[in-house]
Design an enzyme around this catalytic site. Structure first.
Site, short mmCIF file in Angstrom:
data_model
loop_
_atom_site.label_atom_id
_atom_site.label_comp_id
_atom_site.label_asym_id
_atom_site.label_seq_id
_atom_site.Cartn_x
_atom_site.Cartn_y
_atom_site.Cartn_z
N ALA A 135 0.88 -1.17 0.00
CA ALA A 135 0.00 0.00 0.00
C ALA A 135 0.92 1.22 0.00
O ALA A 135 2.07 1.16 0.46
CB ALA A 135 -0.88 -0.02 1.24
N GLU A 157 -0.64 -9.18 -0.39
CA GLU A 157 -2.08 -9.42 -0.15
C GLU A 157 -2.85 -9.48 -1.47
O GLU A 157 -3.79 -10.26 -1.61
CB GLU A 157 -2.62 -8.33 0.78
CG GLU A 157 -2.06 -8.49 2.20
CD GLU A 157 -2.37 -7.33 3.12
OE1 GLU A 157 -2.02 -6.19 2.75
OE2 GLU A 157 -2.95 -7.55 4.20
N1 COA Z 1 4.62 3.20 -0.68
C1 COA Z 1 5.00 4.36 -1.23
N2 COA Z 1 6.11 4.51 -1.94
C2 COA Z 1 6.90 3.44 -2.08
C3 COA Z 1 6.58 2.19 -1.52
C4 COA Z 1 5.36 2.10 -0.80
N3 COA Z 1 4.94 0.95 -0.27
N4 COA Z 1 7.55 1.31 -1.83
C5 COA Z 1 8.45 1.99 -2.56
N5 COA Z 1 8.06 3.27 -2.71
C6 COA Z 1 8.75 4.34 -3.43
C7 COA Z 1 9.93 4.88 -2.65
O1 COA Z 1 9.49 5.84 -1.68
C8 COA Z 1 10.73 5.49 -3.77
O2 COA Z 1 10.12 6.71 -4.14
P1 COA Z 1 11.05 8.04 -4.39
O3 COA Z 1 11.98 7.63 -5.50
O4 COA Z 1 10.07 9.08 -4.78
O5 COA Z 1 11.76 8.27 -3.10
C9 COA Z 1 10.51 4.52 -4.92
O6 COA Z 1 9.31 3.82 -4.61
C10 COA Z 1 11.63 3.51 -5.08
O7 COA Z 1 11.80 2.85 -3.84
P2 COA Z 1 13.21 2.73 -3.09
O8 COA Z 1 12.93 2.55 -1.63
O9 COA Z 1 14.09 3.87 -3.46
O10 COA Z 1 13.80 1.39 -3.72
P3 COA Z 1 14.83 0.39 -3.06
O11 COA Z 1 15.24 -0.55 -4.15
O12 COA Z 1 15.88 1.12 -2.33
O13 COA Z 1 13.98 -0.43 -1.97
C11 COA Z 1 12.06 -1.64 -1.17
C12 COA Z 1 12.92 -1.26 -2.39
C13 COA Z 1 10.85 -2.41 -1.69
C14 COA Z 1 12.87 -2.53 -0.21
C15 COA Z 1 11.62 -0.35 -0.45
O14 COA Z 1 11.07 0.54 -1.41
C16 COA Z 1 10.60 -0.58 0.62
O15 COA Z 1 10.92 -1.04 1.70
N6 COA Z 1 9.32 -0.22 0.36
C17 COA Z 1 8.27 -0.30 1.32
C18 COA Z 1 7.77 -1.73 1.46
C19 COA Z 1 6.70 -1.82 2.51
O16 COA Z 1 6.92 -1.61 3.67
N7 COA Z 1 5.49 -2.18 2.06
C20 COA Z 1 4.38 -2.38 2.92
C21 COA Z 1 3.58 -1.15 3.04
S1 COA Z 1 2.20 -1.41 4.12
#
Ligand code: COA
Length: 260
Positions: free
Chosen positions: A66, A114
């Site tokens: 999400a 999910e």
């Molecule tokens: N919601 C909003 N934005 C998200 C997102 C999410 N769930 N997952 C990734 N993004 C965005 C990041 O904020 C980033 O945006 P920006 O470039 O404007 O800063 C972009 O997507 C790329 O993500 P980034 O974190 O830079 O990539 P990464 O390769 O370093 O890491 C993940 C990848 C998946 C490990 C990391 O993005 C992450 O932990 N995301 C959240 C996962 C999560 O907790 N999901 C459950 C939500 S309830």
């Protein structure tokens, strides 16, 4: 409604649904959830679609959850509404009359996992990471993950994933039964299409009723579920589809189903 964050493509009788916010790793904001919901309403009503494949745009993510920037602003009431909205989408996918396959082509985290859990079959790319990391954000899974994951992999594995919050890799997901197969990234979609096309060869009403028997039966006691199965067996026995399927076998030919 014109979809901006969801791409729908047709390949024969398959509908390929791509969540398309690659700059945010396909995170589900309100608009994307609404577009996915509308997509499944139209797919369910389209007799020309025999099966659906859901995937994410880009090479990195299926859906990374999400949208955290939306969740960060929620309070008690809209928190519950957010959960209900995501649950409604996953229920719509689960109840879709056609088989739905998830092509998990990278991160499937939180709402992304999910979403995949609501699909009937999951295949993952070898680089996929799957998890419910919500507790590390100080929340709990809210789009059905606390209920569907334990029903799929058992409560021990599910509770470890939910309470630890760390993602597992594709091979581990295969080992615990979270995905049905693991393929190289460039082979994943072709494999999903191959399986979906095998399903499309089967009777469309039979597919729908078989899915109903499994889905609804899982929520019932065994006697009630067996009654449901017998009722649906009775219904399918009244169809032209059954007559065609049986006749084709006896006449040593392929069945000709009523698809547009
Ligand atoms: N919601 C909003 N934005 C998200 C997102 C999410 N769930 N997952 C990734 N993004 C965005 C990041 O904020 C980033 O945006 P920006 O470039 O404007 O800063 C972009 O997507 C790329 O993500 P980034 O974190 O830079 O990539 P990464 O390769 O370093 O890491 C993940 C990848 C998946 C490990 C990391 O993005 C992450 O932990 N995301 C959240 C996962 C999560 O907790 N999901 C459950 C939500 S309830």
């Amino acid at each position: 409604m014109t979809a901006e964050n969801v791409i729908i493509e047709r390949d024969g009788h398959l509908a390929i649904v791509t969540v398309n916010r690659p700059s945010k790793l396909n995170a589900l904001d309100d608009q994307t959830i609404a577009e996915l919901d509308a997509t499944f309403v139209s797919i369910d009503a389209d007799d020309g679609v025999g099966a659906v494949i859901v995937t994410g745009a880009g090479e990195k993510a299926f859906v990374a959850g999400a949208d955290i920037s939306v969740l960060a602003k929620q309070g008690v009431l809209d928190g519950k509404e957010n959960s209900r909205r995501g649950q409604a989408l996953t229920l719509r996918i689960e109840n879709c009359k056609k088989p739905v396959l998830a092509a998990v082509n990278g991160f499937a985290l939180g709402g992304g996992l999910e979403l995949a859990l609501a699909c009937d079959v999951r295949f993952a790319s070898s680089n996929a990471k799957l998890g419910l990391p919500e507790v590390s954000l100080g929340i709990i899974p809210g789009y059905g993950g606390t209920q569907r994951l334990p029903r799929l992999v058992g409560s021990g594995v599910a509770l470890q994933m939910i309470l630890q919050g760390d993602p597992i890799d594709a091979q581990e997901a295969l080992r615990v039964g979270l995905v049905n197969g693991v393929f190289e990234p460039d082979e994943l979609m072709a494999k999903c299409k191959e399986v979906a096309n095998r399903m499309v060869m089967r009777g469309p009403t039979a597919l729908s009723l078989a899915k109903q028997a499994v889905r609804r039966g899982a929520q019932m006691s065994m006697p009630d579920a067996l009654t449901l199965e017998a009722d649906l067996f009775g219904i399918i026995s009244s169809t032209d589809e059954m007559k065609e399927g049986m006749a084709a076998f006896l006449e040593k030919r392929k069945p000709s189903w009523l698809r547009k």
